[in-house]
Design a protein around this motif. Structure first.
Motif, PDB file in Angstrom:
ATOM      1  N   THR A 196       0.888  -1.072   0.190  1.00  0.00           N
ATOM      2  CA  THR A 196       0.054   0.000  -0.165  1.00  0.00           C
ATOM      3  C   THR A 196       0.942   1.134   0.043  1.00  0.00           C
ATOM      4  O   THR A 196       0.676   2.021  -0.758  1.00  0.00           O
ATOM      5  CB  THR A 196      -0.835   0.101   1.313  1.00  0.00           C
ATOM      6  OG1 THR A 196      -1.756  -1.234   1.438  1.00  0.00           O
ATOM      7  CG2 THR A 196      -1.731   1.242   1.003  1.00  0.00           C
ATOM      8  N   ARG A 199       2.239   1.810  -3.361  1.00  0.00           N
ATOM      9  CA  ARG A 199       1.250   2.392  -4.452  1.00  0.00           C
ATOM     10  C   ARG A 199       0.958   4.006  -3.834  1.00  0.00           C
ATOM     11  O   ARG A 199       0.749   4.705  -4.902  1.00  0.00           O
ATOM     12  CB  ARG A 199      -0.194   1.887  -3.952  1.00  0.00           C
ATOM     13  CG  ARG A 199      -0.284   0.485  -4.702  1.00  0.00           C
ATOM     14  CD  ARG A 199      -1.736  -0.371  -4.350  1.00  0.00           C
ATOM     15  NE  ARG A 199      -2.655   0.809  -4.345  1.00  0.00           N
ATOM     16  CZ  ARG A 199      -3.617   1.025  -3.361  1.00  0.00           C
ATOM     17  NH1 ARG A 199      -3.566   0.152  -2.491  1.00  0.00           N
ATOM     18  NH2 ARG A 199      -4.511   1.802  -3.562  1.00  0.00           N
ATOM     19  N   GLU A 204      -0.276   3.693  -8.965  1.00  0.00           N
ATOM     20  CA  GLU A 204      -0.712   2.710  -9.302  1.00  0.00           C
ATOM     21  C   GLU A 204       0.254   1.990 -10.252  1.00  0.00           C
ATOM     22  O   GLU A 204       0.621   0.887 -10.058  1.00  0.00           O
ATOM     23  CB  GLU A 204      -2.133   2.538  -9.734  1.00  0.00           C
ATOM     24  CG  GLU A 204      -3.221   3.135  -8.824  1.00  0.00           C
ATOM     25  CD  GLU A 204      -3.279   2.168  -7.448  1.00  0.00           C
ATOM     26  OE1 GLU A 204      -3.085   1.192  -7.560  1.00  0.00           O
ATOM     27  OE2 GLU A 204      -3.551   2.713  -6.484  1.00  0.00           O
ATOM     28  N   SER A 344      -6.438   1.003   2.784  1.00  0.00           N
ATOM     29  CA  SER A 344      -7.055   0.694   1.352  1.00  0.00           C
ATOM     30  C   SER A 344      -6.530  -0.455   0.831  1.00  0.00           C
ATOM     31  O   SER A 344      -6.041  -0.726  -0.246  1.00  0.00           O
ATOM     32  CB  SER A 344      -6.384   1.857   0.284  1.00  0.00           C
ATOM     33  OG  SER A 344      -5.306   2.123   0.157  1.00  0.00           O
ATOM     34  N   GLU A 347      -7.569  -2.642  -2.693  1.00  0.00           N
ATOM     35  CA  GLU A 347      -6.924  -2.058  -4.104  1.00  0.00           C
ATOM     36  C   GLU A 347      -5.666  -2.912  -3.948  1.00  0.00           C
ATOM     37  O   GLU A 347      -5.263  -3.385  -5.021  1.00  0.00           O
ATOM     38  CB  GLU A 347      -6.836  -0.734  -4.179  1.00  0.00           C
ATOM     39  CG  GLU A 347      -8.028   0.170  -4.706  1.00  0.00           C
ATOM     40  CD  GLU A 347      -8.617   0.587  -3.194  1.00  0.00           C
ATOM     41  OE1 GLU A 347      -8.420  -0.123  -2.041  1.00  0.00           O
ATOM     42  OE2 GLU A 347      -9.355   1.575  -3.123  1.00  0.00           O
ATOM     43  N   THR A 348      -5.206  -2.910  -2.553  1.00  0.00           N
ATOM     44  CA  THR A 348      -3.716  -3.552  -2.767  1.00  0.00           C
ATOM     45  C   THR A 348      -3.769  -5.145  -3.120  1.00  0.00           C
ATOM     46  O   THR A 348      -3.075  -5.324  -3.722  1.00  0.00           O
ATOM     47  CB  THR A 348      -3.053  -3.485  -1.271  1.00  0.00           C
ATOM     48  OG1 THR A 348      -2.770  -1.950  -1.107  1.00  0.00           O
ATOM     49  CG2 THR A 348      -1.949  -4.272  -1.221  1.00  0.00           C
ATOM     50  N   ALA A 350      -6.210  -6.600  -4.718  1.00  0.00           N
ATOM     51  CA  ALA A 350      -6.400  -6.708  -6.085  1.00  0.00           C
ATOM     52  C   ALA A 350      -5.246  -6.656  -7.077  1.00  0.00           C
ATOM     53  O   ALA A 350      -5.100  -7.296  -7.699  1.00  0.00           O
ATOM     54  CB  ALA A 350      -7.245  -5.599  -6.520  1.00  0.00           C
ATOM     55  N   LEU A 351      -4.247  -5.572  -6.815  1.00  0.00           N
ATOM     56  CA  LEU A 351      -3.089  -5.562  -7.512  1.00  0.00           C
ATOM     57  C   LEU A 351      -2.365  -6.566  -7.372  1.00  0.00           C
ATOM     58  O   LEU A 351      -1.535  -7.107  -8.204  1.00  0.00           O
ATOM     59  CB  LEU A 351      -2.561  -4.251  -7.043  1.00  0.00           C
ATOM     60  CG  LEU A 351      -1.178  -3.664  -7.831  1.00  0.00           C
ATOM     61  CD1 LEU A 351      -1.228  -3.686  -9.127  1.00  0.00           C
ATOM     62  CD2 LEU A 351      -0.407  -2.533  -7.160  1.00  0.00           C
TER      63      LEU A 351
END
Lengths: 358, 541
Positions: A196, A199, A204, A344, A347-348, A350-351
């Motif tokens: 994170t 990012r 991203e 968050s 998102e992490t 998912a990445l």
């Protein structure tokens, strides 16, 4: 042959579930020998008849047990502690909702605190308590506060990769000679937090670029920081991504001579040197809120902060306290990353899923 | 003496025993057991329903979900196959051959049950890091679960009437053909039930694959708690495990279908003809010694190494003894509760095999592959709402053990009841006993060793349980497993070792008894014979 099986069966048939349950309620909880792990007996409040303070601790008993005994004295009420993993306890607290007995939640990482704060399970802490911690170590909305900080470091095997000592950036890890030789803990919160930070720091695309190059080097996945350190120590991998205090704990456990792994702090502005926290929040609807707040205050006191610095080799979050035991590199100001942005996680994850680091 | 051949009887049984209405005294407790076993699934459905279909579909359709489901199924199939081969081979060696020292081997072969698989996995991966991955997972899971097949196989081989094999041989079948067509058929129900436990263990285990760094389905469930603090994906994915479990148990029950009631007449308790290994003896010794070395010797040696290494070595008896006491106490109560619930289900499943009772049995199995943490959270949710007075008290923890391990007890009870001659219950009925009197005076005494074995099996499994114990134990209570977790959590392996050793030693006691129960089967059959001859069957022994 013995008659035991027969008698056992007769007994078993006689017992319905109800009688089993009745049997154990009759003997009460004292029927089960307790290990005396809670700092006090669970009898009704002795000190001024204050309600018992119930703490859910996601931090290991071996690390915070002694401190919580001091806390009991300092707060002046009976304290009961339940230990389990931070994420399991956070799930348990979410399931319990406002019926929970817990008054205080000690968490190993900011993510679990953020999840409970976002679910509205924490009260807002008074500014007098919050202000003891440096601003970067507290929730922007004042719902939880850090109690200690830890840095990401590189553990390395000096026989295989002595050059790590001179590294300043995680980019230096992206080298063909480390193919298959880097250990990491992809399911561990500390690694997610690092990603994170990556990012937040590089955007991203920048983060994806680094992660893809990293994934391409065939890094070795382990279940946690300790197994990563084990792998470095045994020479199975050359470098491991871990939190700093795992190494200090290992040295304390086995003696400096028995640990061949070394650690290295990256440059202060590098995501690889991210500083994360362990922290505490007071549960909404607590029947011992005053004691809980006093407990938070104690955890931020000089005494408790000194304990974290000396006993668990972590960084204090209060100005002016430094370790007297360990050879800790001073904690740099570091990246200006809002710890709340560290939740968050979706998102992490998912990445990480996309680049195949899970 | 009449000895009816197994395969000739199902039709008669189907009409006789199968369609009789079960007495309410059995049916109601069995329904209660099924309802209790379904509680975690009710919770999972609730959590899933909250999410709504689009979200559920998103979770299910992830490529990773599909890949890992297939991988988990592959692992479960491999472990089950290997576990069945090892378990049956060892059982055959110790019951039917002149293997030197077979009484000792018979006990040693059961003992891996006492070794927690996460301890074995840690031992292997810390010394032989290269073993991590599929092969390490496969090795450790097979080594720690094959006794689930071995124990019932020993009981079945000892209990099987050798007359059938002798008839086959006298009719000109060779040794191998007899083994394949007669013996394997006699042991098949027992082996199938054991294999089911192995398969579901491999599906649901998290500790071993994660230590071995082999990515399987349960890890996705754990990651969704650890990483996203979101309970919905975990619930949806757990329901996938429930669906898989139901499919597997239905398949297993179909496979049992016609082969059941291997023995209908009273038969004889003679020892089967002993196979002389002769020049194959060294080969015969190789298998049990290799299995014992992998599953017991190696992990034990690593544990011993932990004990002597490190500065934190030294045993904290003030912690170890209370933890051992608490472990015994809650595991004992859990085993009592699970066995009490399993008895009516097991009898129904073996004796009253209709559609309804079959679903009661499936219901008790449905949640068995759901990881412990999920069951624990279900009981947190339900416990704090509907059982507040016992929440985080011993009774709810005992209840959790009953929910988690009920199928283990059901499998033992069912197999034991199925193997005892139904003709005896018919005789008792014809002599005027009520169905419940028959259960008390005939069925249960005959199935006693199996019921006791189920009890012991649940007890030693409960001793090793961690996730539910952590969340549901009374505040301040430590078991050996929770202490082990605490010490290894800070990397204090030397301090952890005494707890691991304590756990192995404690679990070895019920395991030893188990191997004795399995061995007692011959005596049980003898008792059945006497019961057949004497009029009051309950007092036969």
């Amino acid at each position: 042959m013995t008659l035991l099986p027969r008698r056992a069966t007769a007994a078993a048939t006689a017992l319905t579930l109800a009688t089993v349950l009745a049997a154990c309620s009759a003997t009460g909880d004292d029927g089960a020998p307790t290990a005396g792990t809670s700092p006090s007996s669970p009898s009704a409040g002795t000190a001024d008849d204050l309600p018992t303070l119930t703490i859910y601790s996601g931090r290991n008993e071996n690390l915070v047990g002694p401190l919580l005994e001091d806390l009991e004295t300092a707060v002046g009420t009976d304290v009961e502690v339940r230990y389990a993993g931070s994420s399991e306890l956070s799930a348990q607290l979410l399931e319990e909702g406002d019926r929970t007995d817990a008054d205080l939640f000690l968490s190993q990482d900011a993510g679990a605190l953020g999840a409970l704060a976002n679910a509205g399970r924490f009260v807002e802490l008074p500014s007098g308590v919050l202000d003891r911690a440096e601003p970067r170590f507290r929730d922007a909305d004042g719902r939880w506060v850090a109690t200690s900080a830890r840095a990401r470091v590189l553990a390395y095997d000096p026989a295989q990769a002595p050059e790590v000592e001179g590294m300043t950036s995680i980019d230096e890890l992206l080298d063909e000679r480390y193919r298959g030789l880097i250990g990491y803990a992809p399911t561990n919160a500390s690694f997610h937090t690092f990603v994170t930070a990556l990012r937040v720091d590089r955007g991203e695309e920048g983060a994806r670029e680094w992660l893809e190059a990293f994934a391409d080097l065939d890094p070795q996945a382990y279940e946690g920081n300790n197994p990563v350190l084990d792998a470095v120590d045994s020479g199975q991998v050359a470098i491991g991504l871990i939190n700093h205090y795992y190494w200090y704990e290992r040295v304390a456990e086995e003696g400096a001579d028995a640990v061949s792994a070394r650690i290295h702090f990256l440059g202060a502005d590098d995501p690889g040197a991210l500083v994360n926290v362990a922290g505490v929040g007071v549960l909404a609807g607590s029947d011992a809120e005053q004691s809980a707040l006093a407990a938070v205050e104690f955890l931020l006191s000089e005494e408790a902060q000194q304990y974290f610095a000396d006993a668990t080799a972590e960084y204090p979050v209060v100005d002016g306290v430094t370790t007297t035991v360990h050879d800790l590199a001073p904690l740099a100001e570091g990246l200006a990353i809002d710890l709340n942005s560290l939740d968050s996680l979706a998102e992490t994850l998912a990445l990480l899923d996309e680049v195949g680091l899970t | 003496m009449t000895t009816r051949v197994a395969t000739a009887s199902p039709a008669r049984l189907g009409r006789g025993a199968g369609t009789r209405r079960p007495p309410a005294g059995l049916l109601l407790p069995a329904l209660l057991a099924a309802a209790i076993a379904l509680l975690p699934i009710a919770y999972l459905l609730l959590r899933t329903a909250e999410a709504g279909w689009p979200a559920v579909w998103d979770i299910l359709a992830r490529e990773r979900t599909v890949t890992l489901v297939l991988r988990s199924l592959g692992l479960a199939a491999a472990v089950t196959g290997a576990g069945a081969v090892v378990g049956v081979s060892l059982a055959w060696l110790v019951t039917r051959t002149d293997l030197p020292g077979r009484r000792v081997w018979a006990v040693l072969a059961a003992l891996p049950l006492a070794m927690p698989s996460f301890v074995a996995a840690y031992a292997w991966v810390s010394v032989v890091p290269g073993i991590a991955g599929f092969w390490g997972t496969f090795l450790v899971l097979t080594a720690s679960t094959y006794p689930y097949v071995y124990l019932p196989a020993v009981a079945a081989l000892r209990g099987a009437d050798p007359a059938l094999e002798e008839v086959a041989r006298s009719l000109g079948r060779g040794a191998w053909a007899t083994w394949l067509t007669v013996t394997t058929r006699q042991v098949r129900p027992a082996v199938a039930a054991g294999s089911l436990l192995v398969a579901l263990y491999a599906l649901s285990d998290f500790g071993t694959p994660s230590l071995m760094r082999y990515d399987i389905f349960t890890r996705v469930i754990h990651t969704s708690y650890r990483a996203s603090f979101d309970r919905t994906p975990a619930a949806v994915l757990s329901l996938v495990l429930v669906a898989i479990t139901v499919a597997i148990t239905v398949a297993e029950s179909r496979s049992r279908g016609r082969a059941e009631q291997a023995r209908v007449g009273s038969g004889t308790a003679r020892r089967a003809r002993v196979v002389r290994l002769g020049r194959a003896t060294p080969l015969g010794l190789l298998l049990p010694s290799a299995v014992a070395a992998v599953s017991l010797g190696f992990p034990a040696a690593v544990l011993a190494h932990w004990v002597v290494r490190g500065q934190s070595a030294g045993v904290d008896w003030g912690r170890l003894l209370p933890a051992a006491g608490a472990t015994l106490w809650v595991a004992l109560l859990g085993a009592l509760a699970a066995t009490a619930l399993a008895i009516p289900v097991g009898i129904l499943a073996a004796r009253y095999r209709g559609g309804g009772t079959r679903w009661i049995e499936h219901a008790t199995w449905a949640g068995h592959a759901v990881p412990g943490i999920v069951v624990a959270l279900a009981l947190v949710f339900l416990g704090i709402r509907f059982a507040q007075p016992i929440y985080q008290r011993t009774p709810l923890l005992v209840f959790a053990y009953a929910v988690l391990f009920l199928p283990i007890a059901v499998a033992s009870v069912r197999a034991a009841v199925a193997q005892s001659p139904p003709s005896l219950t018919e005789v008792a009925r014809s002599l005027g006993r009520s169905p419940m009197q028959v259960v008390r005076e005939v069925t249960l005494p005959l199935a006693a060793p199996g019921v006791a074995a189920g009890f012991a099996l649940v007890m030693l499994t409960a001793m090793k349980e961690l996730p539910a114990t952590l969340l549901l134990r009374p505040t301040g209570m430590d078991t050996l497993a929770t202490r082990l977790w605490t010490e290894t959590g800070v990397g204090a392996y030397a301090a952890a070792a005494p707890y691991a050793v304590g756990l192995v030693v404690l679990a070895a006691v019920p395991t030893f008894l188990l191997s004795q129960f399995a061995g007692d089967d011959g005596a049980r059959v003898l008792a059945a014979d006497r019961a057949a001859g004497a009029s009051p069957p309950g007092g036969a022994r």
